[in-house]
Structure formats: structure tokens, C-alpha cells
Design an enzyme around this catalytic site. Structure first.
Site, PDB file in Angstrom:
ATOM      1  N   LYS A 236       0.756  -1.198   0.176  1.00  0.00           N
ATOM      2  CA  LYS A 236       0.155  -0.047  -0.124  1.00  0.00           C
ATOM      3  C   LYS A 236       1.071   1.254   0.060  1.00  0.00           C
ATOM      4  O   LYS A 236       1.783   1.260   0.808  1.00  0.00           O
ATOM      5  CB  LYS A 236      -0.835  -0.031   1.165  1.00  0.00           C
ATOM      6  CG  LYS A 236      -1.848  -1.239   1.399  1.00  0.00           C
ATOM      7  CD  LYS A 236      -2.647  -1.067   2.596  1.00  0.00           C
ATOM      8  CE  LYS A 236      -1.483  -1.314   4.019  1.00  0.00           C
ATOM      9  NZ  LYS A 236      -2.299  -1.583   5.099  1.00  0.00           N
ATOM     10  N   THR A 269      -7.172  10.166   7.517  1.00  0.00           N
ATOM     11  CA  THR A 269      -7.006   9.044   6.977  1.00  0.00           C
ATOM     12  C   THR A 269      -6.415   7.865   7.929  1.00  0.00           C
ATOM     13  O   THR A 269      -5.918   6.796   7.430  1.00  0.00           O
ATOM     14  CB  THR A 269      -5.645   9.188   6.009  1.00  0.00           C
ATOM     15  OG1 THR A 269      -4.353   9.674   6.915  1.00  0.00           O
ATOM     16  CG2 THR A 269      -6.096   9.950   4.906  1.00  0.00           C
ATOM     17  N   GLY A 271      -6.940   4.649  10.033  1.00  0.00           N
ATOM     18  CA  GLY A 271      -7.509   3.603   9.718  1.00  0.00           C
ATOM     19  C   GLY A 271      -7.760   2.968   8.108  1.00  0.00           C
ATOM     20  O   GLY A 271      -8.652   2.169   8.146  1.00  0.00           O
ATOM     21  N   THR A 272      -7.316   3.813   7.379  1.00  0.00           N
ATOM     22  CA  THR A 272      -7.273   3.465   5.830  1.00  0.00           C
ATOM     23  C   THR A 272      -6.781   1.964   5.738  1.00  0.00           C
ATOM     24  O   THR A 272      -7.685   1.161   4.795  1.00  0.00           O
ATOM     25  CB  THR A 272      -6.510   4.157   5.084  1.00  0.00           C
ATOM     26  OG1 THR A 272      -5.428   4.398   5.331  1.00  0.00           O
ATOM     27  CG2 THR A 272      -7.273   5.611   4.807  1.00  0.00           C
ATOM     28  N   GLY A 273      -5.852   1.576   6.546  1.00  0.00           N
ATOM     29  CA  GLY A 273      -5.230   0.233   6.047  1.00  0.00           C
ATOM     30  C   GLY A 273      -6.150  -1.051   6.471  1.00  0.00           C
ATOM     31  O   GLY A 273      -6.371  -1.745   5.932  1.00  0.00           O
ATOM     32  N   CYS A 274      -6.613  -0.778   7.927  1.00  0.00           N
ATOM     33  CA  CYS A 274      -7.580  -1.688   8.379  1.00  0.00           C
ATOM     34  C   CYS A 274      -8.829  -1.927   7.719  1.00  0.00           C
ATOM     35  O   CYS A 274      -9.473  -2.927   7.219  1.00  0.00           O
ATOM     36  CB  CYS A 274      -7.972  -1.314   9.905  1.00  0.00           C
ATOM     37  SG  CYS A 274      -6.896  -0.875  10.804  1.00  0.00           S
TER      38      CYS A 274
HETATM   39  N1  ATP Z   1      -5.053  10.427   0.993  1.00  0.00           N
HETATM   40  C1  ATP Z   1      -5.318   9.269   0.399  1.00  0.00           C
HETATM   41  N2  ATP Z   1      -6.281   9.374  -0.632  1.00  0.00           N
HETATM   42  C2  ATP Z   1      -6.600   8.020  -1.363  1.00  0.00           C
HETATM   43  N3  ATP Z   1      -6.352   6.855  -0.885  1.00  0.00           N
HETATM   44  C3  ATP Z   1      -5.594   6.739   0.218  1.00  0.00           C
HETATM   45  C4  ATP Z   1      -5.043   7.910   0.965  1.00  0.00           C
HETATM   46  N4  ATP Z   1      -4.140   7.509   1.998  1.00  0.00           N
HETATM   47  C5  ATP Z   1      -4.162   6.233   1.834  1.00  0.00           C
HETATM   48  N5  ATP Z   1      -4.829   5.768   0.646  1.00  0.00           N
HETATM   49  C6  ATP Z   1      -5.126   4.244   0.364  1.00  0.00           C
HETATM   50  O1  ATP Z   1      -5.609   3.678   1.831  1.00  0.00           O
HETATM   51  C7  ATP Z   1      -5.324   2.255   1.405  1.00  0.00           C
HETATM   52  C8  ATP Z   1      -4.459   2.174   2.710  1.00  0.00           C
HETATM   53  O2  ATP Z   1      -3.112   2.544   2.773  1.00  0.00           O
HETATM   54  P1  ATP Z   1      -2.249   3.120   3.544  1.00  0.00           P
HETATM   55  O3  ATP Z   1      -0.801   3.232   3.355  1.00  0.00           O
HETATM   56  O4  ATP Z   1      -2.712   4.441   4.189  1.00  0.00           O
HETATM   57  O5  ATP Z   1      -2.480   1.961   4.936  1.00  0.00           O
HETATM   58  P2  ATP Z   1      -1.791   2.083   6.465  1.00  0.00           P
HETATM   59  O6  ATP Z   1      -0.656   2.525   6.774  1.00  0.00           O
HETATM   60  O7  ATP Z   1      -1.706   0.579   7.091  1.00  0.00           O
HETATM   61  O8  ATP Z   1      -3.131   2.846   7.052  1.00  0.00           O
HETATM   62  P3  ATP Z   1      -3.312   2.845   8.575  1.00  0.00           P
HETATM   63  O9  ATP Z   1      -2.379   2.023   9.282  1.00  0.00           O
HETATM   64  O10 ATP Z   1      -3.447   4.070   9.099  1.00  0.00           O
HETATM   65  O11 ATP Z   1      -4.785   1.974   8.988  1.00  0.00           O
HETATM   66  C9  ATP Z   1      -4.353   2.182   0.236  1.00  0.00           C
HETATM   67  O12 ATP Z   1      -5.214   1.695  -0.721  1.00  0.00           O
HETATM   68  C10 ATP Z   1      -4.115   3.582  -0.002  1.00  0.00           C
HETATM   69  O13 ATP Z   1      -3.540   3.664  -1.460  1.00  0.00           O
HETATM   70  C1  HMH Z   2      -5.794  -1.156  17.002  1.00  0.00           C
HETATM   71  C2  HMH Z   2      -5.079  -0.677  15.809  1.00  0.00           C
HETATM   72  N1  HMH Z   2      -4.835  -1.425  14.839  1.00  0.00           N
HETATM   73  C3  HMH Z   2      -4.563  -1.051  13.848  1.00  0.00           C
HETATM   74  C4  HMH Z   2      -3.927   0.251  13.518  1.00  0.00           C
HETATM   75  C5  HMH Z   2      -3.345   0.541  12.324  1.00  0.00           C
HETATM   76  O1  HMH Z   2      -4.092   1.705  11.921  1.00  0.00           O
HETATM   77  C6  HMH Z   2      -4.047   0.977  14.724  1.00  0.00           C
HETATM   78  N2  HMH Z   2      -3.820   2.314  14.620  1.00  0.00           N
HETATM   79  N3  HMH Z   2      -4.825   0.846  15.957  1.00  0.00           N
HETATM   80 MG    MG Z   3      -1.843  -0.178   8.620  1.00  0.00          MG
END
Ligand code: ATP
Ligand code: HMH
Ligand code: MG
Length: 557
Positions: A236, A269, A271-274
Site C-alpha cells: 500500500k 486517513t 484506519g485506511t489500512g484496516c
Molecule cells: N489520501 C489518500 N487518498 C486516497 N487513498 C489513500 C489516501 N491515503 C491512503 N490511501 C489508500 O488507503 C489504503 C491504505 O493504505 P495506507 O498506506 O494508508 O495503509 P496503512 O498505513 O496501513 O493505514 P493505517 O495503518 O493508518 O490504517 C491504500 O489503498 C492507499 O492507497
Molecule cells: C488497534 C489498531 N489496529 C491497527 C492500527 C493501524 O492503523 C491502529 N492504529 N490501531
Molecule cells: Mg496499517
């Protein structure tokens, strides 16, 4: 572990987890909140003494089920809370095994309390031994012991797919799982996983610290991670520089896909990853292929971020976003707090393309004048217009109406209402049934139904309508072959109706007063077409009618 061709069973109104069991004698009434008045659409699940569920119509509904094994985020932007919301938004049931409880907000992580391993195991057993889980999604796995427990349970209770989000460090920089879990990921989870979704830092940690800074680095990393034995890899790119698109790299062992979306400019942003991983799991549970699931998930995140880009929750640098935007139909963009207020029926303006043509008015000019003159709700009734033009006209009328806090309804065309996100529809007795319109439009939209009899009014109420239109009160030329019910017919329907009523049919400045004076509290206003639109100056005519209605209402009180 993953195959294709699963049956897709999504409950529209009723969610009944497969194999649901409860203690003896418990009756569970599952109803859609919007239609719980409807005796015909109730579904009872009676739990029998032997624990097997039966329904009154003897049919059960399987819904796709994701189990998330993750940490709780007290700020509810990430972790278990994001997973629940993402699955709910995608129409999938989500059960939860909580591995850690974090004290967390938009500033960062203030504390982490890891759940004892044997209690994580107990939660897993509770869910997996009882419920049919389609897909397991993992988030924060704070110890190698918990990784091992998960591994054992997945061997004992195989599921169709495993989505691993290798959460290690929160965006605020706080450690959620130390390097000791890396061995567990590499040895136990990756070979079992159907997809792994690391962000840049996590991909780097899994690859012993190799630097990942560019899209080209992400491509190489995806291949190296695949070599570690996982079927599909999604690296990602949320953490790429802000100047770049949101690019993710997907590798299925054969093809590398560069999945690109615009980068939404927002602080929200967290929680985008979860969310992305849960959405992938949800789509897989519904039967999508892996690439489809990833694409839908990415699109969902982008749409949710865009929808939520201006919301403000918490004072820290990274806020949460709104997963359930579909339920809200732009509520906070439109500034409308209340979904439907019966007093909006007071001066109900219904457009007519013929009249607009006659007077050289565009639809939006006519609507603007009506709204400025005091119309409290507008219905677009455009019978002879191309669908494409209708949608465009509706969008511009919507802007005008929203600016004045006036709801905009579409006559007959549920598709047009959906396409432009209008506030609702008005339907007649031979249009789509109101309960079908409700199912398509969801609980938030306004639905009005034309009714001439007490029986039709009763049916409209049962079907989940918000108001009824009753007429023709007076003879009218606007609608051909329209039966005139008269003031008496109107009164009869109003008295029988449990819904608010707007009177329609031949009403104008000169005869509106007796209508308002029939003295039935649920008659909330009048709907007019020619009285205001069949004139050179729509603004003036609307003002005149507004004054008459206001006077008549004051006299009745
Ligand atoms: N500003 C943004 N606009 C559009 N898509 C985004 C943006 N930021 C993140 N994404 C998308 O969100 C998804 C999650 O990616 P990201 O790299 O943010 O994960 P992460 O770091 O694990 O997130 P988190 O740990 O905060 O939950 C990916 O598909 C990424 O491309
Ligand atoms: C509990 C928890 N899981 C995952 C993430 C990653 O975003 C977070 N910040 N907190
Ligand atoms: Mg993440």
C-alpha cells in the site's frame, strides 16, 4: 484455501447469521427499522429448545461472514471498530476476536493492553466452533504467541480465505506489534495467507529493512514478499509523498498491477489500512475474485475519504473517516439535519416541462423562482425529457434546493433520484411499488405516494412511505383522466391516513383557502403545478400562494 464460485446471499433487510443459536426460549424479532410497522414483512426467528433456528416461513438466509482478529482502537478509526464498520458498509457480517485494547485517539496511542493469550484462544474457539466464517482478516497481532494461536485455530477450523494486514506501527509512529512477531508472520501466517497488505514500513520490516520509497521499490518489494510464500501481495502506498497519487502495487505471482486512485487531500486517513483489508475480506466473503476484491476495497477507501474529507473529529493530526456514508446520503454536505419534516409539505411545487417551455423557462430557473417565492418542497415531474438531460437538470435543481434547505423529490424515476442523490421520490399507484422503492432508496430518502382512497393510504403507510398526496381536489387539466375526489374525498383520506397528507389537483390562489380549512391536522399543505409554473413570473405567483396559505393556516389555528 481460496476458490471461486460461492453462492452470494445478501440479506436486504434482515441479517441472520448462519447457524445462529441462542439460549432456550429466546425469541428474536428481526425487523428493518424503517418497516417495522409492517406486519407483512416481519420475520420471526423462534429459537427452539434444541437450539436449531426456525423461521416463520421456514427459510434461512446465509450471509457472508468475516472474522476479524485485531486490536480495539478507543478512537474507533482503526482496528476492530474500523473492521466492523467496513464490513457493515459492504453488507457482510463481522465477528471479532480482540487481541489487544489500545487507548488511542487522533493524537496517537497512549496505551496498549494485550489480551492474555489463552483468552484470545477462547474468543477464537467461541466464534469458529459455532459460526460459519467465510474469511478471516487479521490486524494487530501483538505477540508471537497470539500469531501461533491463530495459526493453530485456522488449521483446526479452515476458512475460505485469510487476509493478513501485518499491522506493526500506527501512523502516529507508535509500535503496535514488535519485531518479535515478524518470525511468526514469516513462518506461520504468510504461507497460509491468501493476501498480505503491508504499508511501506511493514513491507520493509518483513524484508529485513530494505528501503521502500518509490513505486518502483514497491514493485520489487511485492515480488520479494511473494517469494516468501504468500499467494497475493498488496503493497500500500498511502505513505508515499503527498504529491503522488495513492498508488498500491498488487502482485498475484504472475502479473504486477499498479492500482492508482487520486490522493484525497484530508487529515482523516486514520484506519485506511484496516478498512482496506476488511473490505477485501468482505468482498472475498461475497465471492469476488482477489483482484476484484482489492479494486472494490481501494475504491471504497477513496470514496469514503473523499466523502469525509472535511469532517472534524478529535484535535490530533490524523482523524478518522466515515465508513457509513451510504447511509447518510450527503446529510452533512447538504446541511439537512432532519430527513423528512411533514411541514415541508406546506407549499409543494411540482414542475411541468410543457409549462416551462410555454413561458421560456429552464427547469432550474423555474425551480429557483419557486423556491425563492416560498416553495417548501420541490418535485421534478418531467415526463418528456431524455434521461440524460433529466439527471443533469435534477443535479442543478438539487444545488438550488440544497442552498435553500428545501428537499427535492423526483416524480416516478427512482433511477434518476439515485443518480443525482435527490432527497426522495414521489410515486403513483401504477409506478414501482412503494416498498420496492424503499428497498432501493434506503431508509433515509423521502417517499411520497399518490392516494385517492383510505385503502391506498393504508398501503402507503405499510410500505414505508413518508407522506401521501391526495387528489384531485378540484378538476384539473394538468393530469388527463384524473378522478376528482373533492374536498370531501380529501377529508375522508386524511382522516384515515396515518401519514401526513398534501392536497393536489386544480389548487390555485383563489381556491386554496377552503382546502387548508378542512380542519384535519395531518393535512400539511397543497401541491401545485399550473398555479405557479403556468405563468410568466413564477416568483410572484408562488409568493401570492404562500401568503394565502399562511393566512389560511393562521385562521385555522
Ligand atoms: N489520501 C489518500 N487518498 C486516497 N487513498 C489513500 C489516501 N491515503 C491512503 N490511501 C489508500 O488507503 C489504503 C491504505 O493504505 P495506507 O498506506 O494508508 O495503509 P496503512 O498505513 O496501513 O493505514 P493505517 O495503518 O493508518 O490504517 C491504500 O489503498 C492507499 O492507497
Ligand atoms: C488497534 C489498531 N489496529 C491497527 C492500527 C493501524 O492503523 C491502529 N492504529 N490501531
Ligand atoms: Mg496499517
Amino acid at each position: 484455501m481460496w476458490g471461486e464460485g460461492f453462492s452470494l446471499n445478501i440479506a436486504l433487510c434482515v441479517s441472520v447469521p448462519q447457524g445462529f443459536r441462542q439460549s432456550k426460549g429466546l425469541s428474536l424479532l428481526l425487523v428493518n427499522s424503517r418497516i417495522n410497522r409492517n406486519k407483512h414483512t416481519r420475520i420471526f426467528m423462534e429459537m427452539q429448545g434444541n437450539g436449531s433456528p426456525t423461521t416463520s416461513n421456514q427459510s434461512t438466509i446465509n450471509i457472508p461472514h468475516v472474522l476479524t482478529v485485531a486490536g480495539s482502537d478507543s478512537g474507533a478509526g482503526a482496528g476492530i471498530q474500523a473492521d466492523l464498520k467496513a464490513c457493515a458498509a459492504r453488507g457482510v457480517y463481522c465477528s471479532t476476536v480482540i487481541t489487544a485494547v489500545t487507548a488511542q485517539n487522533t493524537v496517537g496511542v497512549q496505551g496498549v493492553n494485550v489480551v492474555p493469550e489463552d483468552f484470545v484462544a477462547e474468543q477464537m474457539k467461541s466464534v469458529l466452533s459455532d459460526m460459519h466464517v467465510d474469511v478471516v482478516k487479521t490486524g494487530m497481532l501483538p505477540s508471537i504467541g497470539i500469531v501461533k494461536i491463530l495459526h493453530q485455530h485456522l488449521r483446526e477450523y479452515p476458512v475460505r480465505a485469510l487476509v493478513v494486514d501485518p499491522v506493526m506501527v500506527s501512523t502516529s509512529g507508535d509500535v503496535l506489534a514488535g519485531p518479535s512477531v515478524l518470525a511468526g508472520f514469516r513462518e506461520d501466517l504468510l504461507p497460509m495467507a491468501d493476501i498480505i497488505t503491508p504499508n511501506l514500513k511493514e513491507a520493509s520490516a518483513l524484508l529485513d529493512g530494505v528501503k521502500i520509497k518509490t513505486v518502483s521499490d514497491m514493485r520489487s518489494a511485492a515480488k520479494l514478499l511473494h517469494d516468501m510464500g504468500v499467494r497475493n501481495v498488496l503493497v500500500k502506498g498511502g505513505d508515499l509523498p503527498d504529491s503522488l497519487d495513492a498508488v498500491d502495487i498488487f502482485f498475484d505471482g504472475e502479473h504486477l498491477y499498479e492500482l492508482r486512485s487520486s490522493r484525497i487531500k484530508t487529515r482523516n486517513t486514520h484506519g485506511t489500512g484496516c478498512t482496506l483489508a476488511s473490505c477485501i475480506a468482505a468482498e472475498l466473503a461475497k465471492g469476488a475474485s482477489m483482484l476484484e476484491a482489492v479494486k472494490v476495497a481501494k475504491c471504497f477507501v477513496e470514496t469514503a475519504l473523499d466523502y469525509s474529507k472535511e469532517i472534524f473529529i478529535g484535535n490530533g493530526p490524523q482523524g478518522p473517516f466515515d465508513h457509513l456514508m451510504k447511509l447518510k446520503s450527503n446529510a452533512h454536505n447538504s446541511g439537512r439535519q432532519v430527513r423528512f419534516n411533514p411541514s415541508d409539505l406546506f407549499l409543494y411545487a411540482v414542475t411541468d416541462s410543457g409549462m416551462n417551455r410555454r413561458w421560456g423557462h429552464s427547469i432550474s430557473d423555474a425551480v429557483k423562482a419557486a423556491v425563492q417565492g416560498g416553495a417548501t418542497i420541490v418535485q421534478l415531474r418531467e415526463k418528456d425529457i431524455d434521461t440524460r438531460d433529466f439527471v443533469e437538470a435534477a443535479k442543478s435543481c438539487l444545488q438550488i434546493c440544497r442552498a435553500h434547505g428545501v428537499p427535492l423529490l423526483i416524480n416516478d424515476r427512482i433511477d434518476v433520484a439515485l443518480a443525482c442523490d435527490a432527497d426522495g421520490v414521489h410515486i403513483g399507484q401504477s409506478d414501482m411499488p412503494a416498498h420496492t422503492a424503499r428497498a432501493l432508496l434506503g431508509p433515509e430518502k423521502i417517499i411520497g405516494v399518490s392516494c385517492k382512497t383510505p385503502e391506498q393510504a393504508e398501503q402507503a403507510w405499510i410500505a414505508g412511505a413518508d407522506y401521501i398526496g391526495c387528489g384531485g381536489v378540484y378538476p384539473t387539466n394538468t393530469k388527463a383522466n384524473n378522478l376528482t375526489v373533492g374536498l370531501d374525498g380529501l377529508k375522508t383520506v386524511c382522516l384515515a391516513s396515518k401519514l401526513p397528507v398534501v392536497a393536489i389537483g386544480g389548487i390555485k390562489v383563489s381556491n386554496a383557502r377552503p382546502v387548508m380549512e378542512i380542519g384535519v391536522p395531518n393535512l400539511k399543505g397543497v401541491a401545485v403545478v399550473s398555479a405557479i409554473f403556468d405563468s410568466e413570473c413564477v416568483l410572484t405567483e408562488t409568493r401570492k400562494l404562500h401568503a394565502v396559505l399562511t393566512e389560511a393556516t393562521a385562521a385555522v389555528k
